[in-house]
Design a protein around this motif. Sequence first.
Motif, short mmCIF file in Angstrom:
data_model
loop_
_atom_site.label_atom_id
_atom_site.label_comp_id
_atom_site.label_asym_id
_atom_site.label_seq_id
_atom_site.Cartn_x
_atom_site.Cartn_y
_atom_site.Cartn_z
N GLY A 63 17.95 -2.52 0.81
CA GLY A 63 18.43 -3.29 -0.64
C GLY A 63 17.58 -4.43 -0.82
O GLY A 63 17.85 -5.24 -1.45
N ARG A 64 16.42 -3.82 -0.66
CA ARG A 64 15.34 -4.85 -0.71
C ARG A 64 14.34 -4.72 -2.18
O ARG A 64 14.26 -3.54 -2.40
CB ARG A 64 14.20 -4.87 0.55
N SER A 65 13.98 -5.93 -2.54
CA SER A 65 13.23 -5.75 -3.85
C SER A 65 11.77 -4.97 -3.51
O SER A 65 11.19 -5.18 -2.62
CB SER A 65 12.96 -7.09 -4.37
N ASN A 120 8.86 -7.12 -2.66
CA ASN A 120 8.62 -7.77 -1.57
C ASN A 120 7.92 -6.97 -0.41
O ASN A 120 8.78 -6.01 0.21
CB ASN A 120 10.09 -8.15 -0.99
N PRO A 121 6.57 -7.00 -0.02
CA PRO A 121 5.96 -6.18 0.74
C PRO A 121 6.19 -5.94 2.15
O PRO A 121 6.99 -6.81 2.76
CB PRO A 121 4.36 -6.49 0.55
N LEU A 122 6.08 -4.85 2.67
CA LEU A 122 6.40 -4.60 4.23
C LEU A 122 5.18 -4.75 5.00
O LEU A 122 4.09 -4.60 4.61
CB LEU A 122 6.95 -3.19 4.50
N ILE A 123 5.45 -5.04 6.42
CA ILE A 123 4.20 -5.40 7.39
C ILE A 123 4.04 -3.84 7.94
O ILE A 123 4.99 -3.07 8.22
CB ILE A 123 4.71 -6.34 8.43
N ILE A 124 2.73 -3.83 8.20
CA ILE A 124 2.38 -2.33 8.90
C ILE A 124 2.07 -2.41 10.47
O ILE A 124 1.53 -3.56 10.64
CB ILE A 124 0.97 -1.76 8.07
N ASN A 180 -3.01 -6.35 -3.62
CA ASN A 180 -4.24 -5.98 -3.14
C ASN A 180 -4.51 -6.22 -1.90
O ASN A 180 -5.42 -5.98 -1.29
CB ASN A 180 -5.49 -6.01 -4.19
N THR A 181 -3.33 -7.15 -1.20
CA THR A 181 -3.47 -7.29 0.12
C THR A 181 -2.50 -6.66 0.84
O THR A 181 -1.59 -6.22 0.46
CB THR A 181 -3.20 -8.77 0.32
N VAL A 182 -2.67 -6.33 2.29
CA VAL A 182 -1.85 -5.83 3.17
C VAL A 182 -1.49 -6.48 4.47
O VAL A 182 -2.60 -7.46 4.80
CB VAL A 182 -2.33 -4.54 3.70
N ALA A 183 -0.11 -6.68 4.87
CA ALA A 183 0.27 -7.34 6.02
C ALA A 183 0.16 -6.34 7.10
O ALA A 183 0.70 -5.36 7.29
CB ALA A 183 1.62 -8.25 6.07
N ILE A 184 -0.36 -6.95 8.43
CA ILE A 184 -0.60 -5.87 9.51
C ILE A 184 -0.21 -6.63 10.79
O ILE A 184 -0.64 -7.92 10.95
CB ILE A 184 -1.84 -5.16 9.64
N LYS A 212 3.60 -18.67 -1.43
CA LYS A 212 3.96 -17.78 -2.45
C LYS A 212 4.38 -16.27 -1.74
O LYS A 212 4.68 -15.35 -2.48
CB LYS A 212 2.66 -17.19 -3.40
N SER A 213 4.59 -16.55 -0.38
CA SER A 213 4.88 -15.22 0.36
C SER A 213 6.27 -14.84 -0.20
O SER A 213 7.12 -15.73 0.02
CB SER A 213 4.67 -15.66 1.75
N PRO A 214 6.50 -13.43 -0.11
CA PRO A 214 8.02 -13.11 -0.83
C PRO A 214 8.97 -13.54 0.46
O PRO A 214 9.88 -13.64 -0.13
CB PRO A 214 7.62 -11.58 -0.71
#
Length: 332
Positions: free
Chosen positions: A46-48, A51-55, A104-108, A215-217
Motif C-alpha cells: 500500500g506504498r505510494s 516512494n522509491p525502493l532500494i535495490i 533519475n537516481t537509484v538506491a542500492i 527530500k528523501s521519501p
Amino acid sequence: MLISADEAVARLDRGDLVALPTETVYGLAGLALSPETVKKIFALKGRSSTNPLIIHLADLKSAEKLAVFNNLARQVCKVFWPGPLTIVLTKKTCVPNEITGGGNTVAIRSPLHPLFREILKTLGKPLAAPSANPSNRTSPTQASHIKELFGSDCPPTVDGGNCKFGLESTVLDLSAGKPRILRYGPITPEEIENVLSIPVQTPLPERLTNNQPSKSPGSEKLHYAPRTPFFLHQTIEEIRLNRPSSEDLLLLPQKSDLPKDMDWLSSRTLYFSFHGKPEEIAFNLYKTLIQADKRNAQRLLALLPNTNTELCLAIRDRMTRACNRNGSIAKN
Ligand code: AMP
Ligand code: MG
C-alpha cells in the motif's frame, strides 16, 4: 507460510514476492528489474508509487551495472559493503522507472545477512526489498512479525531469526557531489566521514549542518507507527505530567528509568534494553513497539533515549516518526 531459501529462489525467479531476512529488518523481496514485480510490491505494501525502493545486490560489480559510480561511492562500498549502508547514485537506463519513483537516481545496497546473500547469488538477479510491512507501520525484525502485520495477505517467508541491527539501513546520497545522509541508520555519519575525509551533510533537526530538510521519501512524517496512540517524552517528568494510568503502557529505554514512586506501573512497563546501550535499544525497538501494540493499552507513553551517540540519532528519528499523535512530542 515459512519456506526454504531454495523455494524462495524459485518463487522470486517466477516474479513472485517473498519476505526475506536482512541484517536490518525483514524485506519484502521481488525482482528489481521487473516492472510487474515491482508493482506487486507497491500494491501489497500500500506504498505510494513515488516512494522509491532500494535495490539489493551481491556485490560492487553487480552494482556498477545499475548505477553510475564515482570515487566516493567506491570508497564507502569497499568499507561498508556488505552491510547496512544504502547509497543513492544516478541510475543507468536498465533500471526501470517504476522502482525509482520516476526519478533519475537509484538506491542500492549489498546486504550482509547470509541467507539473503545466498539467495541473491543463486538467483543471480538484483532484488528490490523494502521493509516487509504495510506502509507506515512498524518494521518486522523477526519472521512472526510479518504474519502479525499482514494477516491473510502475508507473503511466504524465509525465517532467518532476529535481525542483527533492527533498524533500516543508513541512506547516503552520493549522486550530487557532496555526501548527504537522507536517513539515519546503523552506519553513522561519523563513520562515513572517517572513510571519506570530507564532511557529510545530515538531516534536520538533530545535526545542524544543513538547512535543507531531507527530500528523501522515507522521511515522511508518519512512519513505523504502532496502532495504539503513541506519545513521546524527553524526560520522566513529562511522562508524569501526562498522568499515566493502569490503562496505559510505559516504554522506557532501560530498567533504571522507572522511578521508585512509579513502581506500581512496573507490570505496565516495557523496556527497550537492560542497560541502555544504543545497539540493544535499536535491536529491540520495533519488537517492543509490536509487542506493546498487542497489549490493548489506551496509550503508549514512551521516553526517548538520551545517550550522546550517533546511533541514538537513528533511534530518536524512528521513534519520532512512529509518534502518531499530533503535538504529542513534549518540548525540551
Ligand atoms: P524502505 O524500502 O522502506 O527501507 O525505504 C527505502 C528508502 O530508501 C526510502 O525511504 C528513501 O529514503 C530511500 N530511497 C530509495 N530510493 C531513493 C532515491 N532514488 N533517492 C533518495 N532516496 C531513496
Ligand atoms: Mg520501510
